[in-house]
Structures are given as structure tokens and as C-alpha cells.
Design a protein around this motif. Structure first.
Motif, PDB file in Angstrom:
ATOM      1  N   TYR A   8       0.849  -1.186   0.000  1.00  0.00           N
ATOM      2  CA  TYR A   8       0.000   0.000   0.000  1.00  0.00           C
ATOM      3  C   TYR A   8       0.885   1.236   0.000  1.00  0.00           C
ATOM      4  O   TYR A   8       2.012   1.193   0.499  1.00  0.00           O
ATOM      5  CB  TYR A   8      -0.854   0.072   1.272  1.00  0.00           C
ATOM      6  N   THR A   9       0.343   2.320  -0.504  1.00  0.00           N
ATOM      7  CA  THR A   9       1.008   3.603  -0.340  1.00  0.00           C
ATOM      8  C   THR A   9       0.622   4.161   1.028  1.00  0.00           C
ATOM      9  O   THR A   9      -0.296   3.651   1.680  1.00  0.00           O
ATOM     10  CB  THR A   9       0.556   4.608  -1.419  1.00  0.00           C
ATOM     11  N   VAL A  10       1.297   5.215   1.431  1.00  0.00           N
ATOM     12  CA  VAL A  10       0.946   5.858   2.699  1.00  0.00           C
ATOM     13  C   VAL A  10      -0.477   6.417   2.622  1.00  0.00           C
ATOM     14  O   VAL A  10      -1.246   6.310   3.575  1.00  0.00           O
ATOM     15  CB  VAL A  10       1.970   6.953   3.057  1.00  0.00           C
ATOM     16  N   TYR A  25       2.051   9.376   7.554  1.00  0.00           N
ATOM     17  CA  TYR A  25       3.483   9.619   7.346  1.00  0.00           C
ATOM     18  C   TYR A  25       4.225   9.705   8.678  1.00  0.00           C
ATOM     19  O   TYR A  25       5.320   9.156   8.816  1.00  0.00           O
ATOM     20  CB  TYR A  25       3.723  10.902   6.541  1.00  0.00           C
ATOM     21  N   ALA A  26       3.630  10.369   9.644  1.00  0.00           N
ATOM     22  CA  ALA A  26       4.271  10.489  10.958  1.00  0.00           C
ATOM     23  C   ALA A  26       4.444   9.109  11.598  1.00  0.00           C
ATOM     24  O   ALA A  26       5.497   8.806  12.173  1.00  0.00           O
ATOM     25  CB  ALA A  26       3.457  11.405  11.870  1.00  0.00           C
ATOM     26  N   LEU A  27       3.432   8.251  11.495  1.00  0.00           N
ATOM     27  CA  LEU A  27       3.509   6.898  12.039  1.00  0.00           C
ATOM     28  C   LEU A  27       4.553   6.064  11.300  1.00  0.00           C
ATOM     29  O   LEU A  27       5.275   5.274  11.902  1.00  0.00           O
ATOM     30  CB  LEU A  27       2.144   6.218  11.980  1.00  0.00           C
ATOM     31  N   ALA A  28       4.641   6.256   9.989  1.00  0.00           N
ATOM     32  CA  ALA A  28       5.643   5.535   9.195  1.00  0.00           C
ATOM     33  C   ALA A  28       7.057   5.949   9.602  1.00  0.00           C
ATOM     34  O   ALA A  28       7.926   5.100   9.799  1.00  0.00           O
ATOM     35  CB  ALA A  28       5.414   5.787   7.704  1.00  0.00           C
ATOM     36  N   ARG A  29       7.274   7.245   9.738  1.00  0.00           N
ATOM     37  CA  ARG A  29       8.601   7.751  10.123  1.00  0.00           C
ATOM     38  C   ARG A  29       9.007   7.278  11.513  1.00  0.00           C
ATOM     39  O   ARG A  29      10.167   6.968  11.754  1.00  0.00           O
ATOM     40  CB  ARG A  29       8.630   9.277  10.067  1.00  0.00           C
ATOM     41  N   SER A  30       8.050   7.207  12.432  1.00  0.00           N
ATOM     42  CA  SER A  30       8.362   6.835  13.815  1.00  0.00           C
ATOM     43  C   SER A  30       8.470   5.321  14.014  1.00  0.00           C
ATOM     44  O   SER A  30       8.878   4.870  15.073  1.00  0.00           O
ATOM     45  CB  SER A  30       7.301   7.394  14.761  1.00  0.00           C
ATOM     46  N   GLY A  31       8.060   4.544  12.999  1.00  0.00           N
ATOM     47  CA  GLY A  31       8.114   3.093  13.117  1.00  0.00           C
ATOM     48  C   GLY A  31       6.897   2.486  13.787  1.00  0.00           C
ATOM     49  O   GLY A  31       6.872   1.288  14.067  1.00  0.00           O
ATOM     50  N   VAL A  36       6.094  -1.147   7.421  1.00  0.00           N
ATOM     51  CA  VAL A  36       6.687  -0.026   6.671  1.00  0.00           C
ATOM     52  C   VAL A  36       8.076  -0.385   6.179  1.00  0.00           C
ATOM     53  O   VAL A  36       8.898  -0.923   6.917  1.00  0.00           O
ATOM     54  CB  VAL A  36       6.753   1.253   7.544  1.00  0.00           C
ATOM     55  N   ARG A  37       8.307  -0.079   4.914  1.00  0.00           N
ATOM     56  CA  ARG A  37       9.637  -0.189   4.311  1.00  0.00           C
ATOM     57  C   ARG A  37       9.924   1.128   3.602  1.00  0.00           C
ATOM     58  O   ARG A  37       9.018   1.745   3.063  1.00  0.00           O
ATOM     59  CB  ARG A  37       9.691  -1.313   3.273  1.00  0.00           C
ATOM     60  N   LYS A  38      11.167   1.532   3.620  1.00  0.00           N
ATOM     61  CA  LYS A  38      11.547   2.743   2.900  1.00  0.00           C
ATOM     62  C   LYS A  38      12.203   2.311   1.605  1.00  0.00           C
ATOM     63  O   LYS A  38      13.151   1.536   1.597  1.00  0.00           O
ATOM     64  CB  LYS A  38      12.492   3.598   3.728  1.00  0.00           C
ATOM     65  N   GLY A  41      13.174   7.279  -1.566  1.00  0.00           N
ATOM     66  CA  GLY A  41      12.608   8.335  -0.739  1.00  0.00           C
ATOM     67  C   GLY A  41      11.161   8.105  -0.362  1.00  0.00           C
ATOM     68  O   GLY A  41      10.521   8.971   0.222  1.00  0.00           O
ATOM     69  N   ARG A  42      10.626   6.930  -0.721  1.00  0.00           N
ATOM     70  CA  ARG A  42       9.206   6.632  -0.472  1.00  0.00           C
ATOM     71  C   ARG A  42       9.038   5.622   0.640  1.00  0.00           C
ATOM     72  O   ARG A  42       9.874   4.757   0.845  1.00  0.00           O
ATOM     73  CB  ARG A  42       8.577   6.001  -1.726  1.00  0.00           C
TER      74      ARG A  42
END
Length: 64
Positions: A8-10, A25-31, A36-38, A41-42
Motif C-alpha cells: 500500500y502507499t501511505v 506519514y508520521a507513524l511511518a517515520r516513527s516506526g 513499513v519499508r523505505k 525516498g518513499r
């Protein structure tokens, strides 16, 4: 033959969870967002991991 996307996308994840894209996005960045996989840059979210998180009874862990 149709190949189903495994991620899925964010934005898609935000819709599924009923939250804003910014929160997703905030939840993805914080883990804090499962799967989530990076990728470059996505951020991408693995469908099976998000679905297991949302439906834990459908995805039982195998005990050793």
C-alpha cells in the motif's frame, strides 16, 4: 493475468485506517505503522503485515 500489488502507499494506508495522510506519514517515520519499508525516498507498507496487525485472529503466529 493480473498481478495484485503486494503493498500500500501511505495514502492508501491512511484511508484504510481512517486517519490523515500526515498522521500516516508520521507513524511511518516513527516506526509505529506495521509493515513499513523505505524504498528510496518513499514509504511503502506491506499489505500482509498491515492486514495481520488489523486482523490478528486471522493470522496466528506459529509457535516453536
Amino acid at each position: 493475468m493480473k498481478i495484485e500489488n503486494q503493498t500500500y502507499t501511505v495514502g492508501e494506508t491512511a484511508q484504510i485506517l481512517g486517519i490523515s495522510r500526515q498522521t500516516s506519514y508520521a507513524l511511518a517515520r516513527s516506526g509505529e505503522l506495521p509493515g513499513v519499508r523505505k524504498l528510496g525516498g518513499r514509504f511503502i507498507i506491506v499489505k500482509s503485515e498491515l492486514e495481520a496487525y488489523l486482523n490478528p485472529s486471522k493470522f496466528k503466529k506459529v509457535e516453536d
